[in-house]
Scaffold this motif. Structure first.
Motif, mmCIF file in Angstrom:
data_model
loop_
_atom_site.group_PDB
_atom_site.id
_atom_site.type_symbol
_atom_site.label_atom_id
_atom_site.label_comp_id
_atom_site.label_asym_id
_atom_site.label_seq_id
_atom_site.Cartn_x
_atom_site.Cartn_y
_atom_site.Cartn_z
ATOM 1 N N VAL A 46 0.880 -1.173 0.000
ATOM 2 C CA VAL A 46 0.000 0.000 0.000
ATOM 3 C C VAL A 46 0.915 1.220 0.000
ATOM 4 O O VAL A 46 1.706 1.425 0.927
ATOM 5 C CB VAL A 46 -0.933 0.009 1.228
ATOM 6 N N VAL A 49 1.367 5.232 0.039
ATOM 7 C CA VAL A 49 0.633 6.357 0.600
ATOM 8 C C VAL A 49 1.188 7.665 0.040
ATOM 9 O O VAL A 49 2.404 7.885 0.038
ATOM 10 C CB VAL A 49 0.714 6.357 2.140
ATOM 11 N N ARG A 60 -4.260 6.200 -0.420
ATOM 12 C CA ARG A 60 -3.606 4.898 -0.264
ATOM 13 C C ARG A 60 -3.923 4.104 -1.525
ATOM 14 O O ARG A 60 -5.092 3.988 -1.892
ATOM 15 C CB ARG A 60 -4.140 4.163 0.961
ATOM 16 N N TRP A 108 -2.948 0.626 -4.257
ATOM 17 C CA TRP A 108 -2.348 -0.692 -4.500
ATOM 18 C C TRP A 108 -2.898 -1.209 -5.824
ATOM 19 O O TRP A 108 -3.864 -0.667 -6.346
ATOM 20 C CB TRP A 108 -2.651 -1.659 -3.353
#
Length: 141
Positions: A14, A16, A86, A88
């Motif tokens: 993840v 950020v 965030r 992914w």
């Protein structure tokens, strides 16, 4: 119909990115304009790519956004601080990757979530290319 909140997979990193809420982001309804969120989705994906791959790889490959989908859940007001995204990635599908983004306010509350579909292209020819297996490693947890 409310959609389930996006949650990162355990096998994915993840990434950020802090987001600045600037005066020009605020619309006549006194919150961040929808168009700004689209820009944030693109900027966050680009930042993740740039952070994980070297200059030679970035010179060889590029990404084209095919689609953005955003769920707006909570307004972000003028002067908001601590806003973060965030992000992914999902599994590669030939030349495509789905990228997931959660945008949270300074208190960690989910304000928006998005899904972007990206296509890997040869930077010189702009032709789609299957995502090489070695590209998945830098996006893994």
């Amino acid at each position: 119909m409310a959609r389930p909140q996006l949650q990162p997979r355990e096998d994915r990193e993840v990434f950020v990115v802090p987001l600045d809420v600037r005066p020009e982001h605020i619309d006549e309804n006194n919150h961040v304009n929808n168009v700004v969120y689209v820009g944030w989705l693109q900027d966050v994906g680009t930042a993740h790519w740039n952070a994980r791959f070297d200059e030679a790889t970035r010179a060889k490959w590029s990404w084209v956004a095919l689609r953005h989908e955003i769920d707006y859940l909570r307004a972000i007001a003028p002067g908001s601080v601590g806003v973060v995204a965030r992000t992914w990635v999902g599994d590669p599908q030939g030349p495509r990757f789905n990228r997931y983004v959660r945008i949270e306010d300074g208190e960690g509350r989910l304000c928006a979530q998005g899904l972007s579909e990206w296509c890997l292209v040869d930077a010189e020819t702009l032709r789609p290319a299957r995502i090489p297996a070695e590209m998945l490693g830098p996006f893994s947890a």
